[in-house]
Write a protein that holds these residues in place. Structure first.
Motif, mmCIF file in Angstrom:
data_model
loop_
_atom_site.group_PDB
_atom_site.id
_atom_site.type_symbol
_atom_site.label_atom_id
_atom_site.label_comp_id
_atom_site.label_asym_id
_atom_site.label_seq_id
_atom_site.Cartn_x
_atom_site.Cartn_y
_atom_site.Cartn_z
ATOM 1 N N PRO A 146 36.025 -30.733 31.932
ATOM 2 C CA PRO A 146 34.586 -31.031 31.861
ATOM 3 C C PRO A 146 33.975 -31.176 33.251
ATOM 4 O O PRO A 146 34.683 -31.371 34.231
ATOM 5 C CB PRO A 146 34.531 -32.354 31.099
ATOM 6 C CG PRO A 146 35.883 -32.948 31.232
ATOM 7 C CD PRO A 146 36.848 -31.814 31.429
ATOM 8 N N CYS A 147 32.660 -31.081 33.312
ATOM 9 C CA CYS A 147 31.927 -31.194 34.572
ATOM 10 C C CYS A 147 31.735 -32.659 34.946
ATOM 11 O O CYS A 147 31.599 -33.513 34.078
ATOM 12 C CB CYS A 147 30.537 -30.586 34.429
ATOM 13 S SG CYS A 147 30.558 -28.845 34.059
ATOM 14 N N PRO A 148 31.653 -32.934 36.231
ATOM 15 C CA PRO A 148 31.315 -34.297 36.641
ATOM 16 C C PRO A 148 29.860 -34.594 36.282
ATOM 17 O O PRO A 148 29.019 -33.704 36.297
ATOM 18 C CB PRO A 148 31.524 -34.289 38.148
ATOM 19 C CG PRO A 148 31.485 -32.861 38.546
ATOM 20 C CD PRO A 148 31.880 -32.047 37.354
ATOM 21 N N VAL A 149 29.606 -35.834 35.942
ATOM 22 C CA VAL A 149 28.252 -36.259 35.591
ATOM 23 C C VAL A 149 27.861 -37.379 36.545
ATOM 24 O O VAL A 149 28.520 -38.409 36.598
ATOM 25 C CB VAL A 149 28.180 -36.760 34.122
ATOM 26 C CG1 VAL A 149 26.797 -37.297 33.794
ATOM 27 C CG2 VAL A 149 28.568 -35.645 33.162
ATOM 28 N N ALA A 150 26.818 -37.153 37.309
ATOM 29 C CA ALA A 150 26.348 -38.157 38.265
ATOM 30 C C ALA A 150 25.737 -39.337 37.514
ATOM 31 O O ALA A 150 25.127 -39.170 36.457
ATOM 32 C CB ALA A 150 25.314 -37.538 39.195
ATOM 33 N N GLY B 210 17.318 -23.624 30.064
ATOM 34 C CA GLY B 210 17.817 -22.362 30.573
ATOM 35 C C GLY B 210 19.240 -22.404 31.082
ATOM 36 O O GLY B 210 19.905 -21.395 31.147
ATOM 37 N N ASN B 211 19.739 -23.580 31.449
ATOM 38 C CA ASN B 211 21.102 -23.665 31.950
ATOM 39 C C ASN B 211 21.982 -24.343 30.907
ATOM 40 O O ASN B 211 22.410 -25.479 31.076
ATOM 41 C CB ASN B 211 21.165 -24.410 33.278
ATOM 42 C CG ASN B 211 22.499 -24.229 33.974
ATOM 43 O OD1 ASN B 211 23.454 -23.731 33.380
ATOM 44 N ND2 ASN B 211 22.568 -24.639 35.218
ATOM 45 N N ASN B 212 22.252 -23.616 29.827
ATOM 46 C CA ASN B 212 23.016 -24.193 28.728
ATOM 47 C C ASN B 212 24.458 -24.492 29.095
ATOM 48 O O ASN B 212 25.017 -25.484 28.636
ATOM 49 C CB ASN B 212 22.969 -23.275 27.505
ATOM 50 C CG ASN B 212 21.604 -23.253 26.867
ATOM 51 O OD1 ASN B 212 20.823 -24.186 27.016
ATOM 52 N ND2 ASN B 212 21.311 -22.190 26.164
ATOM 53 N N LYS B 213 25.070 -23.653 29.921
ATOM 54 C CA LYS B 213 26.464 -23.899 30.301
ATOM 55 C C LYS B 213 26.609 -25.253 30.969
ATOM 56 O O LYS B 213 27.537 -25.998 30.689
ATOM 57 C CB LYS B 213 26.980 -22.807 31.232
ATOM 58 C CG LYS B 213 27.286 -21.520 30.521
ATOM 59 C CD LYS B 213 27.933 -20.539 31.470
ATOM 60 C CE LYS B 213 28.230 -19.246 30.736
ATOM 61 N NZ LYS B 213 28.998 -18.311 31.553
ATOM 62 N N GLU B 214 25.695 -25.572 31.855
ATOM 63 C CA GLU B 214 25.765 -26.855 32.561
ATOM 64 C C GLU B 214 25.589 -28.022 31.602
ATOM 65 O O GLU B 214 26.328 -29.002 31.666
ATOM 66 C CB GLU B 214 24.710 -26.918 33.665
ATOM 67 C CG GLU B 214 24.756 -28.222 34.438
ATOM 68 C CD GLU B 214 23.709 -28.303 35.533
ATOM 69 O OE1 GLU B 214 23.582 -29.380 36.115
ATOM 70 O OE2 GLU B 214 23.018 -27.294 35.787
ATOM 71 N N ILE B 215 24.620 -27.935 30.709
ATOM 72 C CA ILE B 215 24.376 -29.048 29.785
ATOM 73 C C ILE B 215 25.533 -29.195 28.802
ATOM 74 O O ILE B 215 25.949 -30.303 28.473
ATOM 75 C CB ILE B 215 23.000 -28.936 29.076
ATOM 76 C CG1 ILE B 215 22.541 -30.299 28.555
ATOM 77 C CG2 ILE B 215 23.014 -27.949 27.935
ATOM 78 C CD1 ILE B 215 22.089 -31.237 29.604
#
Length: 80
Positions: free
Chosen positions: A62-66, A18-23
């Motif tokens: 890009p987003c940070p990835v933990a 459901g959270n495609n933007k995040e993935i």
């Protein structure tokens, strides 16, 4: 270590549908990290950013990835 066996964070391990933007954004981060091994990942990186931000990719980061569980770059690309 060969590039296909290069370890990357497994962003799909805890993925909630459901959270495609995040993935897409996190996948862009991983693709960017893999560019040193495969030049074609630059195009994938830009396309993923465009999907995440729904606009021109060169204006976004890009987003940070933990850190978490890892997978090979090859398996990451298959899951993507």
């Amino acid at each position: 270590v060969s590039c296909n066996k290069m370890n990357v964070t497994n962003i799909f391990a805890d993925y909630k549908r459901g959270n495609n933007k995040e993935i897409f954004c996190k996948a862009a981060t991983i693709a960017r990290e893999g560019q040193s091994c495969h030049r074609y990942l630059e195009g994938i990186y830009l396309n993923l950013l465009s999907l995440a931000w729904e606009c021109r990719a060169e204006h976004k980061r890009p987003c940070p990835v933990a850190a978490g569980s890892t997978t090979s770059l090859k398996n990451f690309l298959k899951e993507l």
